[in-house]
Design an enzyme around this catalytic site. Structure first.
Site, short mmCIF file in Angstrom:
data_model
loop_
_atom_site.label_atom_id
_atom_site.label_comp_id
_atom_site.label_asym_id
_atom_site.label_seq_id
_atom_site.Cartn_x
_atom_site.Cartn_y
_atom_site.Cartn_z
N ILE C 68 4.53 0.56 4.27
CA ILE C 68 5.45 0.89 3.17
C ILE C 68 4.65 1.34 1.95
O ILE C 68 3.65 0.73 1.60
CB ILE C 68 6.27 -0.36 2.75
CG1 ILE C 68 6.91 -1.04 3.96
CG2 ILE C 68 7.30 0.01 1.68
CD1 ILE C 68 7.93 -0.24 4.68
N HIS C 70 4.92 0.95 -1.55
CA HIS C 70 5.73 0.07 -2.40
C HIS C 70 5.99 0.68 -3.76
O HIS C 70 5.12 1.30 -4.35
CB HIS C 70 5.01 -1.28 -2.58
CG HIS C 70 5.08 -2.13 -1.36
ND1 HIS C 70 6.26 -2.67 -0.91
CD2 HIS C 70 4.13 -2.52 -0.48
CE1 HIS C 70 6.02 -3.38 0.20
NE2 HIS C 70 4.73 -3.30 0.48
N CYS C 418 2.07 12.59 28.27
CA CYS C 418 2.87 11.43 27.87
C CYS C 418 4.32 11.86 27.85
O CYS C 418 4.72 12.70 27.06
CB CYS C 418 2.43 10.94 26.50
SG CYS C 418 3.50 9.67 25.81
N CYS C 455 7.50 3.55 27.23
CA CYS C 455 6.93 2.97 28.45
C CYS C 455 5.52 2.44 28.19
O CYS C 455 4.89 1.89 29.08
CB CYS C 455 6.99 3.93 29.64
SG CYS C 455 5.58 5.01 29.87
C1 LIG Z 1 1.08 -7.93 7.58
C2 LIG Z 1 0.68 -6.97 6.49
C3 LIG Z 1 1.63 -6.13 5.89
C4 LIG Z 1 1.26 -5.27 4.87
N1 LIG Z 1 2.19 -4.39 4.41
C5 LIG Z 1 1.81 -3.48 3.47
C6 LIG Z 1 2.69 -2.48 3.03
O1 LIG Z 1 3.80 -2.35 3.54
N2 LIG Z 1 2.31 -1.64 2.03
C7 LIG Z 1 1.09 -1.74 1.47
O2 LIG Z 1 0.82 -0.98 0.54
N3 LIG Z 1 0.20 -2.65 1.89
C8 LIG Z 1 0.53 -3.51 2.89
N4 LIG Z 1 -0.38 -4.42 3.35
C9 LIG Z 1 -1.70 -4.46 2.78
C10 LIG Z 1 -2.61 -3.39 3.32
O3 LIG Z 1 -2.42 -3.22 4.70
C11 LIG Z 1 -4.04 -3.79 3.06
O4 LIG Z 1 -4.16 -4.12 1.73
C12 LIG Z 1 -5.01 -2.68 3.37
O5 LIG Z 1 -4.81 -2.20 4.67
C13 LIG Z 1 -6.42 -3.20 3.23
O6 LIG Z 1 -7.30 -2.19 3.59
P1 LIG Z 1 -8.83 -2.48 3.66
O7 LIG Z 1 -9.48 -1.16 3.93
O8 LIG Z 1 -9.25 -3.24 2.49
O9 LIG Z 1 -9.04 -3.48 4.87
P2 LIG Z 1 -9.06 -3.30 6.45
O10 LIG Z 1 -8.09 -2.32 6.91
O11 LIG Z 1 -8.96 -4.67 7.01
O12 LIG Z 1 -10.47 -2.70 6.75
C14 LIG Z 1 -11.64 -3.46 6.60
C15 LIG Z 1 -12.67 -2.92 7.54
O13 LIG Z 1 -13.92 -3.49 7.24
C16 LIG Z 1 -14.63 -3.68 8.42
N5 LIG Z 1 -15.63 -4.71 8.22
C17 LIG Z 1 -15.43 -5.99 7.86
N6 LIG Z 1 -16.61 -6.65 7.82
C18 LIG Z 1 -17.56 -5.76 8.14
C19 LIG Z 1 -18.96 -5.84 8.29
N7 LIG Z 1 -19.63 -6.96 8.04
N8 LIG Z 1 -19.63 -4.73 8.67
C20 LIG Z 1 -18.97 -3.58 8.91
N9 LIG Z 1 -17.64 -3.45 8.80
C21 LIG Z 1 -16.95 -4.54 8.41
C22 LIG Z 1 -13.60 -4.08 9.40
O14 LIG Z 1 -14.04 -3.80 10.72
C23 LIG Z 1 -12.40 -3.23 8.99
O15 LIG Z 1 -12.36 -2.05 9.74
C24 LIG Z 1 -0.05 -5.27 4.40
C25 LIG Z 1 -0.99 -6.08 5.02
C26 LIG Z 1 -0.65 -6.89 6.08
C27 LIG Z 1 -1.70 -7.65 6.80
#
Ligand SMILES: Cc1cc2nc3c(=O)[nH]c(=O)nc-3n(C[C@H](O)[C@H](O)[C@H](O)COP(=O)(O)OP(=O)(O)OC[C@H]3O[C@@H](n4cnc5c(N)ncnc54)[C@H](O)[C@@H]3O)c2cc1C
Ligand SMILES: Cc1cc2nc3c(=O)[nH]c(=O)nc-3n(C[C@H](O)[C@H](O)[C@H](O)COP(=O)(O)OP(=O)(O)OC[C@H]3O[C@@H](n4cnc5c(N)ncnc54)[C@H](O)[C@@H]3O)c2cc1C
Ligand code: SF4
Lengths: 410, 128, 497
Positions: C68, C70, C418, C455
């Site tokens: 979403i 937001h 697919c 599927c």
């Molecule tokens: C259930 C849920 C619902 C959500 N709904 C929404 C929504 O509707 N709208 C919205 O705006 N946000 C939403 N969020 C929040 C949003 O999804 C997250 O804030 C966002 O995806 C975070 O992105 P990120 O890149 O910080 O983390 P991530 O996507 O977790 O990426 C982190 C990456 O770091 C890598 N990594 C970690 N440690 C290491 C390491 N030591 N060495 C190398 N790589 C490493 C991991 O492999 C991973 O690929 C939601 C989150 C969740 C869990």
């Protein structure tokens, strides 16, 4: 006149051949896979053809016989060609390796088969690792692709496809740790329980299900528990250390194209309502084989599809001249669901029961009046059974009648 | 797989696998001979008697196929029944062989496999 | 996953012996935050390297969330989260066009069923007003007029027209693809294990070699606190909060027009009912605080999802479900985003505690990260920066004429693989060839949707395996679902690999 048959499985091949034999000028058979046969080439086991060909054949043999008929009948066959859209004016949009074709047909026979219900449809909790396959997919990978898909296997669902896959895996050297079935009775035929499970000492757990999938990358184990009224019976959970989970939890007709035509989908068949010629509410549009409802015996599929193929050329009638038929009580499925009135051949009615029944009587009724009745020594959910109406029974049925099929244990 | 052969003088209940009806057979053997109950036809009686003396199965599998653009396996079957305790030995033989296209349904792939008096034959025609 | 093995002197040793990979900015984490930062930093004359422990880009939380965008009325005004939500939302307008990312501005409705929930949406209304976000308060009838299928017990709702849905995975692929196009580099299957600062730069030991960099951006999602600890920064910690979902068949994707929320509680925005950009229906998530990462779905969790979704929009969801999954929110020890210079190591910049609305805020976070980087190294724009990116064509979205052309060029585009999502062999070939490429089944699923349909790959998965084998020249046993040991097959059953 062009009859377009969508799907080159046993239903499509039988329908195409029957249409050609009945005098259709042109018959076009469109199959999306690289070969004819539908699911039969992967069903390398025997058990096919006892009724249709009078001999016990394997799936590939059954398909081969039908294929030879197709080849000899002057039917045009497109392989690797998928119908991606169907329109009300009987235009089909087909994607194939030499482009997109528009086929304007006089008659369309959908013989599109079924797909298997995946894990997601039954929402098994747990992780999402590699190593979860549906039984038909597993069968394709083992028998057609020639792959080893697992060494230690658990199977959920005891339908025939699952039982046969369990045996096949065992013969290929895998250890099948068990088969769980949610119902208190097996889904498949008794002979398959014997020759696929008992022959190889594979345990069958009735009233059990897989409650959790474990494993990060590949399946590492499954949790299996006894179920009662939809709940886990405490203390019955067992852990099976397997690398593969195979699901045999049912087939659903491939109804997407049929839906595009705006035809209503019956909840209990998952496909459009058909009459005794397998014609839908849209004149000139037929649905046969597993695409019309799940049959088990390919013999029945071929027989019924031939009826449709022949009728597609000869039989056009006013759709208003019909009665409806619905399943009641312990009858789960009935085919056809509409009965055209005023044609010469009395129809054959196919049905399937919800639970295993001993000696019983099946009745076709209208407003409480019995039109036809037939006794059975036993009926099982795994098998489609039939009643053939006699001409005098058929003649009693009037347009607009709402007929019901019921079963009474004796 | 366990050996289903039972000592003489025992009875077993089993499902007939000859046709989809699947009759429940009650088979007993005694020095006087074998009796089968529950069968709806003579084939069932024959099957039941065999099951208690020398059980047999038809076997289907696949062999490696070479030279085809689309297919990697040829489905095969035994053209006669194989003693149940020899199934895995026959499978070993099946795993050893390979065939080239073209193949016709009915072609003999392994003749008289393991001297059991049955052939392994192709169940599909694959031209190329 | 804590920094394991290697003492400081060992690392020095490695630094001397191995030739480290050099870069100006190292980004840890190819989720939405790392990907957005990668794209933005590749605007500048910098040597940017993106690493991730996973086998594919897409992150962890970034591929298992509600998808979403937001509206920005939820975070408390004055917080960094509120600001970056606002900035991010505005940027997605431009970015979704530049990068051809699927975004639909559906608008959202937050439903209230009782007095305390009305108070809650009133608070959200005030939040929205104070940060200048368009919001409207709707009474029962207006709510039902807008969205007739919601539970008729509804008392009132908050309507936010400027909010929508996005394809988060596609967004990451497009951001990374754009960065690569502009000169950035990427290393996958590369886990950061140790970080140390020396006079000639920051040395980062990874599972696939040593990296020397001037700046490190920590966008490690749930593990951002571990990266901080590697730099001696212990004031912040993260724990996972699980959210379980169910995906439903496209047949029922049009059940709702808007994103439907329930008035929030202290631990989350509650269960929502929404369409996805692919036309499926999505219900979830739960909010379960966990001690350690655990992405399992549970019977109780899925039951909660169903029950709560039914309370919002009554519907027999269980009959149409095609997949279930769980995502882990990175819940920090303070209730705001941390986007700031490290307190302990100069050159390290943290983007930590990026929970919801992190996906929405990601473009804003990326801009903020660029600001922080500019304090460490000079940012000079590349003259030839290309802001555009286009994913390979999706056939079912093209007019027949264009499909014909593609098929004439490569027959594989006419060959459907697919059946549920109507994906051709040519599109799968493209997914394997594009930058960043798909390298496993999940990578193909997320790029072109093959196996994502009703599927779930029953028909096409075996065929995709054949295509991967051919295109990547991989033996069957090396084909995985998502890298690591997620092998799908144990080889040829007649030993003829
Ligand atoms: C259930 C849920 C619902 C959500 N709904 C929404 C929504 O509707 N709208 C919205 O705006 N946000 C939403 N969020 C929040 C949003 O999804 C997250 O804030 C966002 O995806 C975070 O992105 P990120 O890149 O910080 O983390 P991530 O996507 O977790 O990426 C982190 C990456 O770091 C890598 N990594 C970690 N440690 C290491 C390491 N030591 N060495 C190398 N790589 C490493 C991991 O492999 C991973 O690929 C939601 C989150 C969740 C869990
Ligand atoms: C695993 C398995 C084991 C079985 N074992 C037995 C057995 O032991 N004995 C027995 O009697 N029966 C058995 N059956 C049942 C029997 O095989 C089926 O009843 C029969 O194959 C159904 O035939 P069909 O033609 O309706 O469908 P299918 O065989 O599924 O054929 C449908 C065809 O339509 C094609 N198609 C679908 N959509 C399109 C489209 N849009 N464009 C072009 N082509 C399309 C498909 O590719 C397929 O080839 C088994 C079935 C399965 C699945
Ligand atoms: S006894 Fe005869 S009828 Fe009964 S299952 Fe065996 S073969 Fe069929």
């Amino acid at each position: 006149m062009l009859v377009a048959v969508v799907g080159g499985g046993p239903a499509g091949m039988a329908a195409a051949v029957a249409a050609k034999n009945a005098g259709a000028d042109n018959v076009l058979l469109i199959e999306r896979a690289e070969r004819l046969g539908g699911v039969l080439p992967q069903c390398i086991h025997s058990g096919f053809g006892l009724n249709y060909y009078g001999r016990d054949l394997t799936g590939p043999e059954f398909a081969e016989y039908l294929r030879q008929d197709v080849m000899q009948s002057g039917i045009e066959v497109w392989l690797n060609a998928m119908v991606i859209e169907a329109h009300h004016d009987k235009t089909l949009v087909v994607s194939k390796p030499d482009g997109i074709s528009f086929v304007r047909a006089d008659v369309i026979i959908f013989a599109v088969g079924a797909r298997e219900r995946p894990r997601g449809a039954i929402a098994i909790p747990g992780t999402r690792p590699a190593g979860i396959f549906t039984a038909g997919t597993a069968q394709y990978m083992i028998n057609v692709q020639g792959l080893n898909i697992g060494n230690d296997v658990f199977m959920l669902g005891s339908g025939d496809i699952g039982l046969i896959t369990a045996r096949r895996l065992t013969l290929e050297g895998a250890h099948v740790h068990g088969v769980a079935e949610l119902m208190p009775f097996p889904g498949g035929l008794a002979r398959n329980i014997q020759q696929c499970l008992k022959d190889y000492d594979i345990p069958l757990f009735l009233s059990h299900t897989v409650t959790e999938v474990l494993g990060k990358d590949r399946v590492e184990a499954v949790k299996v528990a006894q179920m009662e009224n939809g709940y886990v019976v405490p203390g019955t959970e067992k852990l099976f250390p397997v690398d593969t989970l195979i699901l045999s939890v049912g087939l659903l007709p491939e109804a997407e194209l049929i839906k595009q035509l705006g035809l209503t989908i019956l909840p209990y068949t998952g496909s459009a309502a058909v009459d005794q010629y397998f014609q839908t509410e849209l004149p000139g549009v037929f649905v046969v084989g597993n695409g019309a409802g799940i049959w088990d015996l390919v013999d029945n599929v071929a027989t019924s599809a031939s009826v449709a193929g022949e009728a597609s050329v000869k039989q056009f009638y006013e759709p208003s001249q019909e009665a409806t038929l619905e399943p009641c009580g312990d009858i789960r499925v009935v085919l056809p669901q509409r009965i055209a009135i005023g044609v010469n051949n009395p129809p054959r009615i196919w049905f399937r029961v919800k639970r295993p029944l001993g000696v019983c009587s099946v009745a076709l009724t209208c407003d409480g009046k019995t039109i036809a009745r037939k006794g059975y020594a036993s009926l099982r959910p795994a098998e489609m059974a039939e009643i053939s109406l006699k001409l005098e029974q058929y003649n009693v049925i009037e347009p607009g009648d709402n007929l019901q099929l019921t079963v009474t244990p004796l | 797989m366990k050996d289903d052969r039972l000592p003489r003088g025992k009875t077993i209940d089993l499902t007939c696998i000859i046709c989809p009806v699947g009759c429940t057979l009650h088979v007993s053997s005694s020095p006087a001979g074998v009796s089968v109950l529950g069968n709806r036809c003579s084939k069932g009686a024959e099957y039941g008697a065999k099951e208690i003396t020398h059980p047999e199965r038809f076997l289907q599998s696949t062999v490696l196929l070479l030279g085809s653009a689309t297919e990697r396996r040829l489905p095969v079957k035994t053209d006669g029944p194989v003693p149940k305790d020899k199934l895995f030995d026959v499978l070993k033989e099946i795993k050893k062989v390979h065939v080239h296209v073209p193949v016709n349904m009915g072609d003999v792939i392994i003749k008289n496999v393991l001297g059991l008096g049955v052939n392994v034959v192709a169940t599909r025609t694959i031209e190329n | 996953m804590a920094a394991s093995g290697g003492t400081r002197s060992e690392l020095d040793q490695i630094a001397k012996n191995d030739n480290p990979i050099n870069c100006d900015v190292l980004i840890i984490g190819a989720g939405i935050v790392g990907a957005a930062a990668f794209r933005e930093l590749c605007r500048y004359k910098l040597n940017v390297l993106l690493v991730d422990a996973n086998h594919d880009v897409g992150g962890d939380a970034s591929k298992a969330n509600s998808a979403i965008l937001h509206g920005g009325f939820d975070p408390n005004p004055g917080t960094l989260m509120s600001k970056l939500n606002h900035d991010g939302l505005a940027l997605w307008f431009a970015w979704s066009q530049e990068l051809s990312v699927d975004v639909e501005w559906t608008g959202s409705l937050v439903l209230a069923f009782n007095e305390s929930e009305i108070n809650e949406i009133t608070r959200l209304y005030e939040n929205g007003k104070s940060v200048k976000i368009p919001v409207k308060f709707l009474g029962r009838d207006e709510t039902l007029k807008r969205e007739p299928v919601v539970n008729p017990e509804v008392k009132a709702s908050l309507y936010a027209p400027v909010s929508g849905i996005i394809d988060p995975f596609q967004a990451v692929v497009a951001l990374v693809g754009n960065g690569l196009k502009n000169g950035g580099r990427i290393r996958l299957d590369t886990r950061v294990e140790e970080i140390s600062k020396r006079s000639d730069g920051i040395y980062v030991r990874t599972s696939s070699g040593l990296i020397r960099t001037k700046v490190v951006i920590n966008a490690a999602g749930l593990y951002a606190d571990q990266i901080m600890r590697m730099a001696g920064e212990n004031w912040f910690s993260i724990h996972p909060r699980r959210g379980q979902y169910m995906i439903l068949d496209k047949n029922v994707g049009n059940l709702v027009r808007h994103v439907i929320f329930r008035a929030p509680t202290s631990i989350g925005k509650g269960i929502l009912v929404s369409r996805t950009t692919h036309g499926n229906l999505l219900i979830g998530p739960t909010a379960e605080d966990l001690d350690k990462p655990d992405k399992r779905t549970t019977a109780e969790g899925l039951a909660t999802v169903l029950e709560s979704a039914k309370a919002l929009v009554p519907f027999p969801y269980e009959r149409f479900t095609i997949a279930q999954y769980a995502g882990l929110r990175a819940i920090g020890s303070i209730d705001d985003f941390v986007v700031a210079h490290s307190r302990t190591m100069e050159g390290l910049i943290n983007a930590a505690g990026i929970k919801s609305p992190g996906l929405t805020a990601a473009p804003g976070i990326a801009k903020e990260l660029c600001n922080l980087v500019s304090a460490l190294v000079p940012l000079e724009e590349k003259a030839n920066f290309d802001p555009y990116f286009e994913l390979p064509p999706i056939l079912r979205e093209l007019p027949y004429k264009y499909r014909e052309e593609l098929i004439k060029g490569n027959a594989a585009f006419g060959h459907m693989v697919c059946r549920c999502e109507l994906v051709s062999e040519g599109e799968i070939e493209n997914a394997l060839k594009m930058e960043p490429p798909a390298r496993d089944l999940d990578g193909i699923k997320r790029r072109v949707r093959a196996t994502a349909g009703r599927c779930q790959g029953g028909f096409c998965m075996p065929r995709i395996i054949d295509i991967m084998r051919k295109e990547l020249n991989l033996p069957y046993e090396n084909i995985t679902k998502f890298g690591n040991k997620s092998n799908v097959i144990y080889g040829d059953n007649r030993g003829n690999e």
